[in-house]
Enzyme design. Structure first.
Site, PDB file in Angstrom:
ATOM      1  N   TYR A  54       0.841  -1.193   0.000  1.00  9.98           N
ATOM      2  CA  TYR A  54       0.000   0.000   0.000  1.00  9.98           C
ATOM      3  C   TYR A  54       0.878   1.246   0.000  1.00  9.98           C
ATOM      4  O   TYR A  54       1.685   1.460   0.901  1.00  9.98           O
ATOM      5  CB  TYR A  54      -0.921   0.030   1.224  1.00  9.98           C
ATOM      6  CG  TYR A  54      -1.935  -1.094   1.308  1.00  9.98           C
ATOM      7  CD1 TYR A  54      -2.226  -1.895   0.204  1.00  9.98           C
ATOM      8  CD2 TYR A  54      -2.607  -1.356   2.493  1.00  9.98           C
ATOM      9  CE1 TYR A  54      -3.155  -2.920   0.286  1.00  9.98           C
ATOM     10  CE2 TYR A  54      -3.550  -2.383   2.579  1.00  9.98           C
ATOM     11  CZ  TYR A  54      -3.811  -3.161   1.470  1.00  9.98           C
ATOM     12  OH  TYR A  54      -4.730  -4.178   1.567  1.00  9.98           O
ATOM     13  N   SER A 152      -4.826 -14.182   1.484  1.00  7.74           N
ATOM     14  CA  SER A 152      -5.813 -13.254   0.926  1.00  7.74           C
ATOM     15  C   SER A 152      -6.169 -13.675  -0.489  1.00  7.74           C
ATOM     16  O   SER A 152      -5.286 -13.915  -1.316  1.00  7.74           O
ATOM     17  CB  SER A 152      -5.265 -11.829   0.921  1.00  7.74           C
ATOM     18  OG  SER A 152      -6.185 -10.919   0.332  1.00  7.74           O
TER      19      SER A 152
END
Length: 336
Positions: A54, A152
Site C-alpha cells: 500500500y 488473501s
C-alpha cells in the site's frame, strides 16, 4: 464493539477492522490519517490491517506512527506480503523465502513493532512452490516475529493445500482475506464452505463495495466531488464495474430497508457481511473520522432473516456470485 475468534485460534479481533489500503500515504494527508486511526481506537476498534504494497510501504509507516503510544498488547496488527515494493526488483515481489523474510523485517520496522499479529500472503504465488512459502511463514512464527498466519484471495483448493502444509509444519492457517459485500458474493459457493471445514475465518475487505453501497452514487447522476469514483489514485478503476444504472438503481432501493432498521446505508452494508458466521471481521477504510464512527456502529447489529431475504430480492441478478472470480484475482505472473 464486539469481538470474534479468528478461525479456530484463541485470538479475538474486533468485528470492525480499520484498514488503510487506499488512504494512508496516498489519498489523504498524514494528519487526517492519524485522526482516523484515533477515531477507530475511540470506537473500540482494536484490529488494524495494512500491507507493505500500500502506497509502496508508506501506509505501514503512517499506521505505525498513528499507533505510537498505544498499549501493543491491546492491538492486533495485520499486514501482508506479496506485491512489488521498493524499487520493484526481481526479488522485491512474490512469496519466495527471500522476499517473505526480508519483507517481514521491513514491515516490523515501519510499523514500529517487534511482532505482527497476523501475517498474510496477499495473493497466491504461482511462481513459488507452496512448500517454500509455508516454511518461511512457519520459521517467522517460530522466531516470534509473526503470531498467526493468513492469506488473501485464495481459492478453496489453495486454502486446503495451504492448511495441510501448515499443519505438517506445526502451525495453523487461520484466515483468508477476500472481497465480500452484498454485491460481491463469489466466496459463498466454495471458499466459505471449505474455510468452515478447515477452521479458517474470513477477514473481508470492501464490504461497502468501494462506497457504492452507501447510495451516494445515483443512476444518471453526477459523481460526487472528491468521491472514490473520481479519484484515479483512490480506486476509480475498481469501482467502475458497479457504476452501471442497473446496479445503482437497485442500491437506491435498499434505502428504505436501512431506514427501517435505523441504520445508515454504510452500516447496513457492513452489518450484512457480519451476518455470515464465517466472517470474523469487516475491514473499513475512511478519509474522515466521522466515517469511522458511522461504520463502527455496525458491530453487534443483527439483521432479521426476512430482511436478508428482502435485500436479496432487491439486488437480484446484479449480484456477482461466480466462484471463478476468486481464481482470477491472483496474478499468474509476478508484477515487476
Amino acid at each position: 464493539m464486539e469481538f470474534r475468534h479468528l478461525g479456530r485460534s484463541g485470538l479475538k479481533i474486533s468485528e470492525i477492522t480499520y484498514g488503510n489500503w487506499l488512504t494512508h500515504g496516498s489519498q489523504v494527508e498524514n494528519e487526517a490519517a492519524v485522526a482516523c486511526v484515533h477515531a477507530a481506537l475511540d470506537a473500540g476498534i482494536s484490529t488494524f490491517d495494512t500491507a507493505d504494497v500500500y502506497a509502496n510501504t508508506a501506509a505501514e509507516t503512517v499506521l505505525g506512527e498513528a499507533l505510537k503510544g498505544q498499549r501493543r498488547e491491546s492491538l492486533e496488527i495485520l499486514t501482508k506480503v506479496f506485491g512489488p515494493i521498493g524499487p520493484k526488483g526481481k526479488n522485491d515481489t512474490g512469496l519466495s523465502r527471500k522476499h517473505v523474510l526480508e519483507a517481514c523485517e521491513g514491515s516490523l520496522r515501519r510499523l514500529g513493532t517487534d511482532h505482527i499479529d497476523l501475517y498474510q500472503a496477499h495473493r497466491y504465488d504461482y511462481a513459488t512452490p507452496l512448500e517454500e512459502t509455508m516454511q518461511a511463514f512457519a520459521d517467522l512464527v517460530r522466531q516470534g516475529k509473526v503470531l498467526y498466519v493468513g492469506v488473501s484471495e485464495w481459492t478453496a483448493e489453495q486454502l486446503r493445500a495451504g492448511a495441510e502444509l501448515a499443519k505438517d509444519l506445526g502451525i495453523s492457517l487461520v484466515s483468508n482475506q477476500p472481497q465480500y459485500s452484498m454485491l460481491w458474493r463469489v466466496i459463498e459457493g466454495e471458499v466459505v464452505p471449505t474455510s468452515k471445514e478447515l477452521g479458517i475465518s474470513q477477514v473481508v475487505w470492501s464490504p461497502i463495495a468501494q462506497g457504492v453501497l452507501t447510495g451516494k452514487y445515483t443512476p444518471g447522476g453526477e459523481l460526487p466531488a472528491g468521491s472514490r469514483a473520481t479519484d484515479d489514485k483512490g480506486g476509480a478503476n475498481m469501482i467502475k464495474r458497479w457504476m452501471r444504472d442497473d446496479v445503482l438503481s437497485r442500491v437506491q432501493e435498499l434505502k428504505p430497508i436501512a431506514s427501517d432498521l435505523n441504520l445508515s446505508m454504510a452500516q447496513l452494508a457492513v452489518a450484512w457481511v457480519l451476518q455470515n458466521e464465517n466472517v470474523a471481521t469487516a475491514i473499513i477504510g475512511a478519509s474522515r473520522p466521522e466515517q469511522v464512527h458511522d461504520n463502527a456502529a455496525a458491530a453487534g447489529v443483527t439483521i432479521p432473516a426476512d430482511v436478508l431475504e428482502r435485500i436479496d430480492a432487491v439486488l437480484g441478478e446484479v449480484v456477482e456470485r461466480d466462484p471463478a472470480k476468486t481464481h482470477e484475482s491472483s496474478p499468474k505472473q509476478r508484477e515487476v
